[in-house]
Write a protein that holds these residues in place. Structure first.
Motif, PDB file in Angstrom:
ATOM      1  N   THR A 431      68.134 -39.037  19.282  1.00  0.00           N
ATOM      2  CA  THR A 431      67.750 -39.594  17.992  1.00  0.00           C
ATOM      3  C   THR A 431      68.742 -39.213  16.903  1.00  0.00           C
ATOM      4  OG1 THR A 431      65.444 -39.446  18.621  1.00  0.00           O
ATOM      5  CG2 THR A 431      65.902 -39.700  16.296  1.00  0.00           C
ATOM      6  N   ARG A 432      69.119 -40.173  16.100  1.00  0.00           N
ATOM      7  CA  ARG A 432      69.886 -39.896  14.885  1.00  0.00           C
ATOM      8  C   ARG A 432      69.086 -40.402  13.695  1.00  0.00           C
ATOM      9  NH1 ARG A 432      72.651 -44.367  12.801  1.00  0.00           N
ATOM     10  NH2 ARG A 432      72.551 -46.222  14.113  1.00  0.00           N
ATOM     11  N   TYR A 433      69.441 -39.961  12.506  1.00  0.00           N
ATOM     12  CA  TYR A 433      68.656 -40.268  11.324  1.00  0.00           C
ATOM     13  C   TYR A 433      69.543 -40.870  10.241  1.00  0.00           C
ATOM     14  CZ  TYR A 433      65.495 -37.070  13.700  1.00  0.00           C
ATOM     15  OH  TYR A 433      64.703 -36.468  14.635  1.00  0.00           O
ATOM     16  N   ASP A 434      68.903 -41.497   9.279  1.00  0.00           N
ATOM     17  CA  ASP A 434      69.609 -42.072   8.140  1.00  0.00           C
ATOM     18  C   ASP A 434      69.875 -40.946   7.137  1.00  0.00           C
ATOM     19  OD1 ASP A 434      70.575 -43.533   6.032  1.00  0.00           O
ATOM     20  OD2 ASP A 434      69.107 -45.138   6.215  1.00  0.00           O
ATOM     21  N   ILE A 435      70.954 -40.230   7.365  1.00  0.00           N
ATOM     22  CA  ILE A 435      71.251 -39.040   6.556  1.00  0.00           C
ATOM     23  C   ILE A 435      71.468 -39.404   5.096  1.00  0.00           C
ATOM     24  CG2 ILE A 435      72.794 -37.071   6.280  1.00  0.00           C
ATOM     25  CD1 ILE A 435      71.103 -36.988   8.787  1.00  0.00           C
ATOM     26  N   HIS A 436      72.136 -40.523   4.838  1.00  0.00           N
ATOM     27  CA  HIS A 436      72.396 -40.915   3.457  1.00  0.00           C
ATOM     28  C   HIS A 436      71.092 -41.157   2.701  1.00  0.00           C
ATOM     29  CE1 HIS A 436      74.532 -42.525   0.033  1.00  0.00           C
ATOM     30  NE2 HIS A 436      73.934 -43.703   0.149  1.00  0.00           N
ATOM     31  N   ALA A 437      70.148 -41.841   3.360  1.00  0.00           N
ATOM     32  CA  ALA A 437      68.852 -42.085   2.723  1.00  0.00           C
ATOM     33  C   ALA A 437      68.098 -40.774   2.519  1.00  0.00           C
ATOM     34  CB  ALA A 437      68.018 -43.054   3.561  1.00  0.00           C
ATOM     35  N   MET A 438      68.186 -39.875   3.485  1.00  0.00           N
ATOM     36  CA  MET A 438      67.508 -38.591   3.344  1.00  0.00           C
ATOM     37  C   MET A 438      68.068 -37.810   2.161  1.00  0.00           C
ATOM     38  SD  MET A 438      67.259 -37.581   7.391  1.00  0.00           S
ATOM     39  CE  MET A 438      66.456 -36.012   7.117  1.00  0.00           C
ATOM     40  N   ILE A 439      69.388 -37.828   2.006  1.00  0.00           N
ATOM     41  CA  ILE A 439      70.009 -37.123   0.872  1.00  0.00           C
ATOM     42  C   ILE A 439      69.583 -37.762  -0.442  1.00  0.00           C
ATOM     43  CG2 ILE A 439      72.211 -36.617  -0.250  1.00  0.00           C
ATOM     44  CD1 ILE A 439      73.432 -36.304   2.527  1.00  0.00           C
ATOM     45  N   CYS A 440      69.546 -39.088  -0.479  1.00  0.00           N
ATOM     46  CA  CYS A 440      69.096 -39.768  -1.702  1.00  0.00           C
ATOM     47  C   CYS A 440      67.657 -39.383  -2.033  1.00  0.00           C
ATOM     48  CB  CYS A 440      69.207 -41.284  -1.534  1.00  0.00           C
ATOM     49  SG  CYS A 440      70.904 -41.903  -1.476  1.00  0.00           S
ATOM     50  N   GLY A 441      66.792 -39.315  -1.021  1.00  0.00           N
ATOM     51  CA  GLY A 441      65.418 -38.899  -1.268  1.00  0.00           C
ATOM     52  C   GLY A 441      65.342 -37.485  -1.809  1.00  0.00           C
ATOM     53  N   ILE A 442      66.148 -36.584  -1.246  1.00  0.00           N
ATOM     54  CA  ILE A 442      66.169 -35.195  -1.729  1.00  0.00           C
ATOM     55  C   ILE A 442      66.640 -35.138  -3.175  1.00  0.00           C
ATOM     56  CG2 ILE A 442      67.307 -32.956  -1.434  1.00  0.00           C
ATOM     57  CD1 ILE A 442      67.377 -33.544   1.574  1.00  0.00           C
ATOM     58  N   VAL A 443      67.686 -35.907  -3.494  1.00  0.00           N
ATOM     59  CA  VAL A 443      68.207 -35.925  -4.872  1.00  0.00           C
ATOM     60  C   VAL A 443      67.134 -36.400  -5.847  1.00  0.00           C
ATOM     61  CG1 VAL A 443      69.861 -37.068  -6.403  1.00  0.00           C
ATOM     62  CG2 VAL A 443      70.616 -36.186  -4.195  1.00  0.00           C
ATOM     63  N   LEU A 444      66.410 -37.457  -5.466  1.00  0.00           N
ATOM     64  CA  LEU A 444      65.360 -37.969  -6.345  1.00  0.00           C
ATOM     65  C   LEU A 444      64.258 -36.931  -6.550  1.00  0.00           C
ATOM     66  CD1 LEU A 444      64.969 -41.664  -5.111  1.00  0.00           C
ATOM     67  CD2 LEU A 444      66.062 -40.858  -7.200  1.00  0.00           C
ATOM     68  N   CYS A 445      63.898 -36.209  -5.492  1.00  0.00           N
ATOM     69  CA  CYS A 445      62.859 -35.178  -5.618  1.00  0.00           C
ATOM     70  C   CYS A 445      63.296 -34.067  -6.571  1.00  0.00           C
ATOM     71  CB  CYS A 445      62.523 -34.605  -4.245  1.00  0.00           C
ATOM     72  SG  CYS A 445      61.623 -35.746  -3.169  1.00  0.00           S
ATOM     73  N   PHE A 446      64.556 -33.671  -6.506  1.00  0.00           N
ATOM     74  CA  PHE A 446      65.033 -32.626  -7.410  1.00  0.00           C
ATOM     75  C   PHE A 446      65.221 -33.157  -8.836  1.00  0.00           C
ATOM     76  CE2 PHE A 446      65.915 -30.200  -3.601  1.00  0.00           C
ATOM     77  CZ  PHE A 446      65.689 -28.900  -4.026  1.00  0.00           C
ATOM     78  N   GLU A 447      65.544 -34.426  -8.967  1.00  0.00           N
ATOM     79  CA  GLU A 447      65.619 -35.018 -10.307  1.00  0.00           C
ATOM     80  C   GLU A 447      64.270 -34.963 -11.005  1.00  0.00           C
ATOM     81  OE1 GLU A 447      67.117 -38.926 -10.129  1.00  0.00           O
ATOM     82  OE2 GLU A 447      69.089 -38.350  -9.395  1.00  0.00           O
ATOM     83  N   VAL A 448      63.209 -35.195 -10.239  1.00  0.00           N
ATOM     84  CA  VAL A 448      61.859 -35.125 -10.806  1.00  0.00           C
ATOM     85  C   VAL A 448      61.621 -33.747 -11.404  1.00  0.00           C
ATOM     86  CG1 VAL A 448      59.409 -35.130 -10.221  1.00  0.00           C
ATOM     87  CG2 VAL A 448      60.899 -36.917  -9.323  1.00  0.00           C
ATOM     88  N   ILE A 449      62.028 -32.702 -10.700  1.00  0.00           N
ATOM     89  CA  ILE A 449      61.846 -31.336 -11.198  1.00  0.00           C
ATOM     90  C   ILE A 449      62.583 -31.150 -12.516  1.00  0.00           C
ATOM     91  CG2 ILE A 449      62.302 -28.898 -10.722  1.00  0.00           C
ATOM     92  CD1 ILE A 449      62.043 -29.538  -7.766  1.00  0.00           C
TER      93      ILE A 449
END
Length: 948
Positions: A431-449
């Motif tokens: 299995t491989r994952y959409d790393i770019h999307a995961m990073i974007c999601g992490i960035v958005l979560c930290f932006e909320v903070i």
């Protein structure tokens, strides 16, 4: 103006957090690199032969595929069939157990991989693949299966298939069955008709000869588990009913085999097991271990499986069935043909089957790895082929000789060892994952903070030192341009196909990219503003730090400690212990502080309430054992639900409802509450959970009683909402006008009362005392803290902590198996996804949500509300306390995506974190709407003349 900007910030942050979590989870959805298409007879490699000592090549005289051992197949899948229901000490399926004990079966214990829910397990059984944990979400809306599987192989071979049972199969394999009748698996209150609907097709189908494959998926046992657990008195009769069905099938096909060229095969299996609480979805042995039993008239001539039973992987079923039915193994299968099944074949066909299995897994490895990564595997595979070729060269003409069997068994052992090695390597790395999307999601979560912290800074008096609107627009435009440039560069450099969620051309990808760019630009703009005003921010932070009390410092450090604990799988499994420790320590600290104050003024005795709360909290810890390691230990709840203790359970349930009514009446008297409590008890009596001293007529499964409760709560809430907008509508015949402030508080109280009563209806009766004790703690603690006012953010954190502890007090955990699905069907006679979802959210999140309501009500009533932004500050604080551990946990999950416990520990917790965030988002959106409407509207007074 502060309230307006704070409201905008809250709405923006809530939306951004939901989007960020969604993008991250969808990026975490496995993207499997699979061999395209479906396997066919033409794909089979030739048998190996030798020319010289080392060469391996194909020979002209080959067996393309194994010859079929069985002509027809009957697959009986009993949902939630735990292994010990059939193979345990209790003989609850006497006919099947009799065949097993006489050695007339091949019996195994099949281990399923988490998530142990129906749709992923059906995929595993039919294709031999390992679905991802995000399939738990997709389980409610299954799509057609695209991967190669045994159903498509049967269809391609021209087999006529009939199916009756769980309609998940019809969604996964549309148009594959000549005859079918699906039943919904989501209406868990029905455990009778859902199986009768399957069995009614049995006799007419068995009497006909127009089918080759018959698949039956029974749901009643699973539904009984959700209602009463594995110890329910309904379990044994249901297993006996299933045994009678299997008796009928076996007897029928045995008679037909006398006139058939090939015998029929009857397979009994379960898709997953059942936890001690009656649910499933986790990784405990009771949920992952299921029986896999092969029955046939052919087995009368062989000595089948006897105790102890071998353990196999559930994914091994697909290649094993393919071999005995003479079909190609599904191309993406990770399963290994079960050795005992191979014994049904002649030696040459055994070796041929293992060669095909090895070749199929080798193709998967070639598709997913560079050749350098599996050189050792390739070498051993070639060695196995050489041994196989040597056997063909020496013994193919005398396969029944002793030497042939000895050498053949050595080749089999070699094939099996290399197959296990390939299975382990491919399953761990396919299995491989959409790393770019995961990073974007992490960035958005930290932006909320960051944005929440800036909003909190503004509400406390901070200012942006950018004077003109033109300057603000210029800075923001530059931020958007810079962010867009970086995003486009990353997408184009890595290829647009790398991240279909963020770099694709679909409307969803364009929307995600646009929101990502704008939100990052907003965050960068605020960062520039903070940098420009860094001296002001620094002074504000220093002032905030100096104003912290010991209690507030502990609240902040405890929250940080909990966030750090999420990096450990053991702490995630036993997270309830963290919250129990934090809340108990917090209460002890509050008690010590109050005791010190009582010594000084010699009047206050508030500490006695905290001591009582501590005692109740200790009792709650023992009420429901949860987590993973000690969940099977006996607790108070387990004792209450025993059939012999039904009288005690009835008394506890009744006294708890009375206590709840009395405590709610202390807020405001309402005769409707008493009527609601009465019908809650009548509902539990109607479904058979509690007793009544007198005979009272009841409706079918308590549907009428439950709907009366729903109606009373809706009526109660409707009246309060109408009075909120028109305060004097119910006081028009009185001289006094209703105060708007009291109307707002009344609406909060009514909402709180309705929520508590709804939870008392939905939660199982042994948890009604938990509801009563939680209400008592809430009222006593808030009254005590009101006398000793806290800041809005610290009060929010106290309620947040207590809500998290209450979540685990009712028996929840970070395992999907702890979700009580039966609570979603209270008062329903059919499956309604929206209504079921709401009821499940209420029952599962009773603790956190009730504490949030208490928080808002206490702030509205207290002197804190003299400042206009106290409630918005509380909302922002709640978002911050929820957003920070979520953002950190996304990093943990992304970094541990190939961890051994990713599917059993980290992924379920991620789903829970997402659920908690969404529930809090809905609560905050409703709360801020209520507060803004209450702040900007004016009372509408209806005047009635004396003549009227």
């Amino acid at each position: 103006m502060h309230l307006l900007w704070t409201t905008i910030a809250i709405v923006f942050c809530v939306s951004l957090q939901v989007l960020g979590v969604s993008i991250f989870i969808r990026g975490f959805l496995p993207i499997k690199q699979v061999v395209a298409g479906h396997a066919s007879h033409h794909d089979a490699p030739p048998e190996p032969s030798i020319s010289g000592p080392d060469a391996v090549r194909g020979t002209n005289s080959t067996i393309e595929l194994s010859k079929p051992v069985f002509g027809r197949l009957v697959l009986v899948l009993i949902d939630a069939l735990r292994w010990d229901f059939v193979l345990g000490e209790k003989r609850r399926m006497p006919f099947v157990r009799g065949l097993i004990d006489r050695g007339q079966s091949l019996s195994f214990i099949a281990k399923a991989q988490p998530p142990t829910v129906t749709m992923p397990r059906v995929k595993a059984l039919t294709s031999g693949t390992i679905p991802g944990f995000v399939d738990v979400i997709l389980n409610v809306d299954s799509k057609a299966m695209l991967e190669d599987n045994i159903i498509y192989q049967l269809e391609a071979a021209g087999k006529k298939m009939h199916f009756f049972g769980d309609d998940t199969w019809l969604r996964l394999f549309p148009d594959s069955f000549k005859e079918s009748d699906g039943t919904t698996s989501f209406f868990v209150s029905d455990y009778t008709e859902v199986d009768n609907n399957v069995t009614r097709h049995l006799e007419p189908t068995l009497a006909r000869s127009d089918w080759d494959v018959l698949i039956l998926h029974y749901l009643g046992l699973d539904h009984i588990g959700h209602i009463g657990g594995p110890s329910s008195p309904l379990v044994t009769p249901k297993l006996e009913e299933m045994d009678a069905v299997l008796t009928k099938i076996y007897t029928s096909i045995e008679q037909q085999d006398a006139y058939s060229e090939l015998p029929s095969l009857l397979v009994l299996c379960g898709d997953h097991g059942m936890s001690e609480a009656g649910s499933h979805g986790g990784a405990s042995p009771s949920e992952t271990l299921t029986p896999l039993i092969l029955l046939s008239s052919k087995f009368k001539d062989i000595k089948g499986s006897l105790f102890p039973y071998d353990e196999v992987q559930q994914i091994d079923m697909a290649p094993s069935l393919a071999v005995v039915l003479g079909l190609p193994i599904p191309q993406n299968s990770l399963g290994i043909v079960i050795p005992e099944v191979l014994n049904l074949l002649p030696m040459r066909q055994r070796l041929r089957a293992l060669q095909l299995n090895s070749n199929q897994l080798m193709n998967l490895m070639k598709q997913n790895f560079n050749p350098a990564e599996f050189e050792d595997v390739t070498y051993q595979y070639q060695h196995a082929l050489q041994m196989h070729a040597a056997w063909l060269h020496e013994y193919s003409t005398t396969p029944s000789s002793i030497a042939s069997h000895e050498v053949g068994n050595k080749v089999i052992d070699k094939y099996l060892s290399i197959l296990k090695l390939m299975q382990l390597k491919v399953s761990a790395n396919i299995t491989r994952y959409d790393i770019h999307a995961m990073i974007c999601g992490i960035v958005l979560c930290f932006e909320v903070i960051f944005i929440i912290m800036v909003a909190l800074f503004y509400t406390s008096g901070g200012q942006i030192p950018i004077d003109t609107q033109i300057s603000k627009m210029f800075y923001f435009g530059c931020c958007c341009l810079a962010t867009l440039t970086v995003h486009v560069t990353v997408c184009t450099s890595s290829g647009s196909d790398t991240s279909p969620l963020m770099c694709g051309r679909s409307l969803t990808a364009i929307f995600n990219s646009a929101v990502f760019v704008i939100s990052v630009a907003v965050a960068v703009f605020f960062q520039i503003s903070v940098f420009i005003s860094r001296n002001i921010v620094k002074n504000h932070i220093l002032s905030f730090m100096r104003s912290l009390s010991t209690l507030e410092i502990f609240l902040l450090l405890g929250s940080d400690a909990h966030t750090i604990s999420l990096m450990s799988s053991s702490f995630v499994e036993e997270e309830h212990q963290t919250w129990y420790l934090l809340t108990m320590t917090l209460l002890v600290g509050i008690c010590a502080k109050l005791m010190a104050q009582s010594i000084v003024d010699r009047k206050s005795e508030d500490y006695k309430s905290i001591v009582l709360i501590l005692m109740i909290c200790r009792l709650l810890r023992s009420w429901n054992q949860t987590g993973i390691k000690w969940a099977d230990l006996p607790d108070i709840g387990d004792w209450l639900v025993r059939p012999e203790n039904v009288t005690t359970l009835s008394s506890a349930h009744l006294m708890s409802l009375v206590a709840i009514y009395i405590m709610l009446s202390s807020l405001q008297f309402s005769p409707m509450n008493l009527l609601t409590v009465v019908f809650i008890y009548l509902y539990r009596h109607a479904v058979g959970n509690v007793l009544l001293p007198v005979s009272v007529p009841s409706s079918y499964k308590g549907i009428v009683e439950a709907r009366i409760v729903f109606g009373l709560l809706v009526l109660k809430l409707s009246c309060a909402i109408i009075q909120f907008f028109i305060p004097n509508i119910f006081t028009t015949f009185q001289k006094l006008k209703t105060n708007k402030k009291s109307v707002e508080i009344r609406l909060i109280n009514v909402f709180y009362e309705s929520f508590i009563l709804l939870a008392a209806l939905l939660l199982r009766p042994h948890n009604t005392p938990v509801v009563a004790m939680t209400v008592f703690i809430q009222q006593k603690l808030i009254i005590t803290l009101t006398k000793h006012p806290l800041k809005a953010w610290s009060l929010s954190l106290v309620c947040f902590w207590m809500g998290q502890a209450a979540f685990y007090n009712q028996g929840n955990s970070n395992s999907i198996a702890s979700i009580d699905l039966s609570s979603g069907y209270v008062g329903l006679d059919s499956h309604d996804p929206a209504f079921v979802g709401v009821l499940l959210l209420v029952s599962t999140n009773f603790g956190p949500v009730s504490w949030m309501i208490i928080l808002i009500g206490s702030i509205m009533k207290s002197s804190l509300n003299k400042h206009q932004v106290a409630v918005p500050q509380a909302f922002l604080s709640l978002m911050l306390f929820r957003a920070f551990p979520l953002a950190v946990y996304t990093i943990v999950v992304a970094s541990q995506r190939y961890h051994l416990f990713i599917w059993s520990v980290f992924s379920p917790k991620l789903l829970y974190e997402a659920m908690h965030s969404c529930v809090l988002a809905v609560f905050i959106m409703l709360g801020i709407a209520f507060y803004v409407i209450g702040h900007y509207t004016r009372p509408i007074n209806i005047r009635i003349s004396k003549r009227d």
